[in-house]
Enzyme design. Sequence first.
Site, PDB file in Angstrom:
ATOM      1  CG  ASP A   1      -2.259   0.677   0.948  1.00 41.75           C
ATOM      2  OD1 ASP A   1      -2.335   1.455  -0.009  1.00 41.75           O
ATOM      3  OD2 ASP A   1      -3.219   0.437   1.693  1.00 41.75           O
TER       4      ASP A   1
ATOM      5  CG  HIS B   1      -1.378   3.210  -3.662  1.00 39.55           C
ATOM      6  ND1 HIS B   1      -1.874   3.114  -4.949  1.00 39.55           N
ATOM      7  CD2 HIS B   1      -1.904   2.167  -2.980  1.00 39.55           C
ATOM      8  CE1 HIS B   1      -2.654   2.054  -5.045  1.00 39.55           C
ATOM      9  NE2 HIS B   1      -2.678   1.454  -3.868  1.00 39.55           N
TER      10      HIS B   1
ATOM     11  CB  SER C   1     -10.810   1.753  -0.136  1.00 41.25           C
ATOM     12  OG  SER C   1     -10.999   0.368  -0.026  1.00 41.25           O
TER      13      SER C   1
END
Length: 339
Positions: A18, A21, A171
């Site tokens: 993650d 990103h 999210s």
Amino acid sequence: MSTSGPPQILLHDPTLRDGHHAVGHQLDADQLRAYARAADAARVPVVEVGHGNGLGASSLQTGRAHLDDATMLITVREALTSSRMGVFMAPGWGTSHDLEAAVRHGADVVRIAAHCTEADVTERHLGVVRDLGAEAQGVLLMSHMTGPGRLAEQCALMVEFGAQAVGIMDSAGHYLPADVTERIGAIAAAVDVDVIFHGHNNLGLAVANSLAAADAGARIIDATARGFGAGAGNTQLEALVPVLERRGHTTGIGLREVLAAADIAANRLMKAPPSIDSLAVAGGVAGVFSGFKRPVLAAARAEGVDPVELFLALGERQVIAGQEDLIGAVARRLKAAAR
């Protein structure tokens, strides 16, 4: 899991997935190796690695990674001595061949992800993971877009498909603690496997939400070093560990070691830790995928529109991950409307 003593929480660390990103998926092998070794020394149970959007996701649409999947997995696998290695895959980006390669390269835990109302798309791939002998987990993305009952039904469906743990991802960083308590409680009551929670910090509540999830019955919580992740970042690992311990949830992670790992992440992986800026708040309020920050900024600059207004407009249209091509289209509509 034993029912005596305080509940054990298994922390799952997607810093190297993650977190990608936040840097356009450009981590190199030395960076991956340095953090993986530090997380392993801190006794982090699962270290997840890969492109920010998961296996097979490196593309022009989502961003090309600096390294291919195989190189990332091999590098991290060699750096881990006690931690298990995890990977993430969303059907449509990754395939069964990607899963087979990941397990061949040493993946122990494989997460199959789906939009919060589309658990049926995970059936085939959860079966593949079980056949490959890895631990199969199912997670629902953009989980704020439906209610507790529907999430519980979708998680129960993934258990039928073979998932050995199921849960939800915030999210967009949209939840308040009460939202988490309600949803995790409903899921925990509906399944007989461990429940997962993955938070984002757009509204500054990732640690509070993660604690609420643990109190409501979640047994697998995601967190990253310095909160390294999309948008405002994820739940901050080195802050969550002592918070859980003070609450009576054991983690098995060494505080000094996890603080040292966080320092390595700050020094080696990121130019600056994630922050709750105006776009992060706008994304959290609008309920837009945190990974859209970079493409939203690019589209807003290209069309000369306010990126906050663009985030809010994307939220009104309920745009989800995988629909990056709509960001430019919505920005052009805003520009035309302003004229």
